[in-house]
Every structure is written in C-alpha cells, then in structure tokens.
Design an enzyme around this catalytic site. Structure first.
Site, PDB file in Angstrom:
ATOM      1  N   CYS A 140      -7.899  47.113  12.786  1.00  0.00           N
ATOM      2  CA  CYS A 140      -6.510  47.528  12.949  1.00  0.00           C
ATOM      3  C   CYS A 140      -6.346  48.422  14.172  1.00  0.00           C
ATOM      4  O   CYS A 140      -5.401  48.268  14.950  1.00  0.00           O
ATOM      5  CB  CYS A 140      -6.025  48.245  11.687  1.00  0.00           C
ATOM      6  SG  CYS A 140      -4.287  48.727  11.738  1.00  0.00           S
ATOM      7  N   CYS A 176      -5.555  49.353   2.822  1.00  0.00           N
ATOM      8  CA  CYS A 176      -4.106  49.481   2.633  1.00  0.00           C
ATOM      9  C   CYS A 176      -3.447  48.202   2.138  1.00  0.00           C
ATOM     10  O   CYS A 176      -2.441  48.251   1.443  1.00  0.00           O
ATOM     11  CB  CYS A 176      -3.449  49.950   3.930  1.00  0.00           C
ATOM     12  SG  CYS A 176      -3.439  48.729   5.268  1.00  0.00           S
ATOM     13  N   SER A 227       2.760  56.993  10.208  1.00  0.00           N
ATOM     14  CA  SER A 227       2.437  56.197   9.025  1.00  0.00           C
ATOM     15  C   SER A 227       3.228  56.616   7.801  1.00  0.00           C
ATOM     16  O   SER A 227       3.321  55.879   6.825  1.00  0.00           O
ATOM     17  CB  SER A 227       0.946  56.303   8.721  1.00  0.00           C
ATOM     18  OG  SER A 227       0.627  57.625   8.327  1.00  0.00           O
ATOM     19  N   GLY A 228       3.767  57.835   7.828  1.00  0.00           N
ATOM     20  CA  GLY A 228       4.408  58.389   6.644  1.00  0.00           C
ATOM     21  C   GLY A 228       3.547  59.431   5.978  1.00  0.00           C
ATOM     22  O   GLY A 228       3.936  60.006   4.962  1.00  0.00           O
ATOM     23  N   GLY A 287      -2.346  60.237  14.445  1.00  0.00           N
ATOM     24  CA  GLY A 287      -2.859  61.383  13.702  1.00  0.00           C
ATOM     25  C   GLY A 287      -4.334  61.293  13.401  1.00  0.00           C
ATOM     26  O   GLY A 287      -4.809  61.929  12.462  1.00  0.00           O
ATOM     27  N   LEU A 347       5.087  51.367  11.748  1.00  0.00           N
ATOM     28  CA  LEU A 347       4.712  49.966  11.841  1.00  0.00           C
ATOM     29  C   LEU A 347       4.867  49.296  10.485  1.00  0.00           C
ATOM     30  O   LEU A 347       4.199  49.682   9.519  1.00  0.00           O
ATOM     31  CB  LEU A 347       3.266  49.835  12.325  1.00  0.00           C
ATOM     32  CG  LEU A 347       2.944  50.516  13.653  1.00  0.00           C
ATOM     33  CD1 LEU A 347       1.494  50.251  14.044  1.00  0.00           C
ATOM     34  CD2 LEU A 347       3.894  50.071  14.742  1.00  0.00           C
TER      35      LEU A 347
END
EC number: 2.8.1.13
Length: 395
Positions: free
Chosen positions: A127, A226, A34-35, A151, A58
């Site tokens: 999600c 998000c 995800s970063g 994660g 993604l």
C-alpha cells in the site's frame, strides 16, 4: 546496531520538514488523513509549520460499509468522518479521493495472488509503495503539491551530500520504517513525516492531539489487515480461492493431518494446524513449507525453521544500493528485531547471510536492510537456506 531515536544534531545533516529547502519555506502539502490520531497530528504539525496544507482521505473500498466499523480498520465510513472533523479543527481544506479500484488491483488482488502462490505478503508495504507514494503522490505532484504528508513514525534526514535518508522513528515501539523501506529516492524527495521530526511516544502524540482539540486523541489504533473485516485471513482467502483440500505431512512425508487450502498457512505458523497425529517427542510442530503445486503443507519441529541465508528479488533502495558484500542489520517483519547480516547485491538479486540462524522466514516477506538507524532499502524474499536441511525452500 542501536535503534535510538533520530534527533537534531545526531546526524551530519538535519531533520527537516522537506528536503533541500529552508525549514520555514512555505510548501504546498497534501496530508493523507486516515481518520486516526497520527495522521491528524501530522497534518496539524505541517500546518503549524506554516505550510499550505490540504487534507485528503483515501476511499479504498467500493463499499466501505463492508469494511470494519469502529476503530479496527482504516477504511471505514467513520474514519472518513473523523478525518473531516480533524481537518475542520486544524482549519485546512479537506477532500475524499476514490482510489478503491487501484487499491483492489495493487494491494488486495496482489495479496490473494501471493498467498495462492504459497508466499506470505505484507499488504502495508504494498500500500505504501503503490498507493500512498505512487498513486497518491503522482496525483499530488500533478496538481502542483510539493509533498505528501503522512502520520508514519519515521524520520527523514538530509545528509551532508544533500540526499534524503530515511531513518527509524524516535519511538521504537511505534517505528514504521520497515513498511516504508519500499520508498525510492524520488518518493522520499516528496515525503514528509512530521511525527519523526522530534522523538515522541504514542502517548505524547495523543496528549498533543488533546491539546489541539482533536476528537481522535483517544481513538484506538487500527490493527491487523484493513481490508479483512473480521480479521480472519484464512476465511477471507477461502471465499476468493475456494476450498482446496490436501494433506499436512511431516518431514518424512507421512500424513499427519488435512487442510482445506494450503494458501491459509504461513511458514512458522503453530496455531490452527489441527493435526491428527501428535509428534513422537510430544513437542509442538510448525509449518516448515507450503507447496501450492502439490497443495501440501509440511510441518516439523521449531529448530527446523532456522534459516542461515536468503535471496531476495525486486529490490528498492532508499538511496545508494549496497556495495558489497557489507555488514548491515536486517528486519524481517513489521515489529521484528534487528539481526546482524552480510548482504550483497548482484545482477538485481540480493543475497543475505545471517550471523546467527533466524526462524520463521517465509518467501514473500520483505527483508529491510539498515545501516544503524538509516534504511538502506528492501527486497522481497524469494528463497531461504535452512540450517538443518540441504534443500533450499522456495515458494
């Protein structure tokens, strides 16, 4: 029942990197990055365990610049770059996959439709179900990968019968098993959660990221929804559903205020009601019911929120469905407490009775059942029975 951390030797089976395989077997693993720090450490752990890991970020927005900047979300241009840098440090290949259209249809549009119907959805569950462990996993398997690694703070245990079980994380404060309760046995068979293999707090994960040289070690956690750029859910819905003025009434039906859209409220809400008529006893009032048909929001005292039972639909089981009636604990929101319940499954509908009344239960939310630390499964709340009223509340 306790929420203690899963650990080696605690269960009849073992915590492993992948089901029904020797722990040291080399697997092809697709790591969803995800970063953030959690997914970066998870990918690093999978690679360190000897697996053939490929990182993927993604892209969930057709216009990521319109999503959050900085660290508040998980769908930004900065996040994609952070994920790429982490993959480079770990030494694994890295790609960006465009799932924006699928995310819009399965998560964003569903979110708007649920609120329009007077229900309170959880987009993180949707999600995980539709994107990370459906669209992403299906694509990964088609490309020859053995598992998808994320994660999430949760643990996968191989039981004595060889079946996979989903358990709570070792860090109760970060436990994410609730939002993973939508995973079925097939999806669990290809899921890898390296952060749940050994109990660790978020501070310990950050320290590990620093030791590994990952620049995201001190990056703040993402929070809120998000895809809502400024965190204003009511404003987000208003842009898509338009203003729909209507009354706010008390339990007697008397008008005590007005609203610009019943979709902007959720059961149990106290703030932002802007009532023009105070309660006779001077106590705060809460949202008790939302009627999209009448475009009416009903408010009342806190004790009127108490729920004694519920029914839930569209169940998804992480293993064997409930054989009942039987005793479990239930969690009703992402960071909620366990509450003792009796649950029974009949004709595809889950009936749940609470040992003690609970508050703020809304149609559309997920109820997740636990047997100790093991996740039994989840279902979507359809109706609730109130302790102080004979009328069953339903969206």
């Amino acid at each position: 029942m306790p929420r203690g951390p899963p650990a080696r030797g605690r269960y009849p089976g073992r915590v492993s990197d992948f089901p029904n395989e020797p722990p040291r077997q080399r697997l092809r693993v697709l790591a969803a990055m995800s970063g953030g720090v959690d997914s970066a450490v998870a990918a690093a752990r999978a690679a360190e365990a000897g697996h053939d890991v490929t990182g993927v970020h993604l892209a969930l927005s057709a216009n990521p610049q319109s999503f959050r900047t900085g660290a508040r979300g998980c769908c930004t241009v900065e996040d994609s770059r952070d994920a790429a840098r982490a993959a480079d440090v770990i030494g694994i290949p890295f790609y960006v996959w465009d799932l924006a259209e699928r995310f819009r249809e399965d998560v964003v549009d569903d979110f708007v439709a649920e609120y329009a119907a007077g229900r309170t959805p959880n987009p993180c569950l949707r999600c995980n179900e539709k994107i990370k462990f459906a669209a992403l996993l299906d694509k990964a398997l088609a490309l020859g990968f053995d598992a998808v690694c994320t994660g999430h703070y949760a643990a996968v245990v191989t039981g004595p019968d060889g079946r996979r079980e989903l358990h709570r994380s070792g860090d109760a404060a970060k436990d994410q098993s609730y939002v993973l309760g939508v995973l079925d046995e097939r999806q669990l068979a290809h899921a890898m959660f390296p952060l749940g293999d050994t109990p660790a707090t978020k501070d310990e994960i950050r320290a590990e990221a620093e030791r590994r040289g990952l620049a995201v070690a001190r990056k703040p956690d993402s929070h809120d929804i998000c895809f809502i750029a400024d965190g204003d859910t009511q404003g987000f819905l208003a842009k898509r559903l338009g203003a729909q003025e209507g009354p706010i009434v008390d339990e007697s039906g008397a008008v005590v205020g007005t609203h610009t859209g019943a979709y902007g409220f959720t059961v149990g809400q106290r703030k932002g009601l802007r009532l023009g008529v105070p309660a006779a006893d001077g106590k705060p009032r809460y949202v008790l019911d939302i009627s999209p048909v009448r475009n009416t929001v009903t408010v009342g005292p806190a004790e009127a929120l108490e729920v004694t039972a519920l029914t839930a639909i569209r169940p998804r089981w992480c293993g064997t469905p409930p054989q009942g009636p039987a005793a479990y604990t239930a969690q009703l929101r992402a960071h909620g407490e366990d509450v003792p319940v009796t649950a029974e499954l009949a004709d595809g509908t889950l009936s749940v009775e609470f040992a003690e009344p609970v508050r703020g239960v809304a149609p559309g939310q997920a109820v997740v059942l636990y047997d100790g630390t093991r996740v039994v499964g989840s279902a979507t709340i359809a109706t609730t029975d109130r302790a102080t009223a004979s009328v069953r509340r339903t969206a």
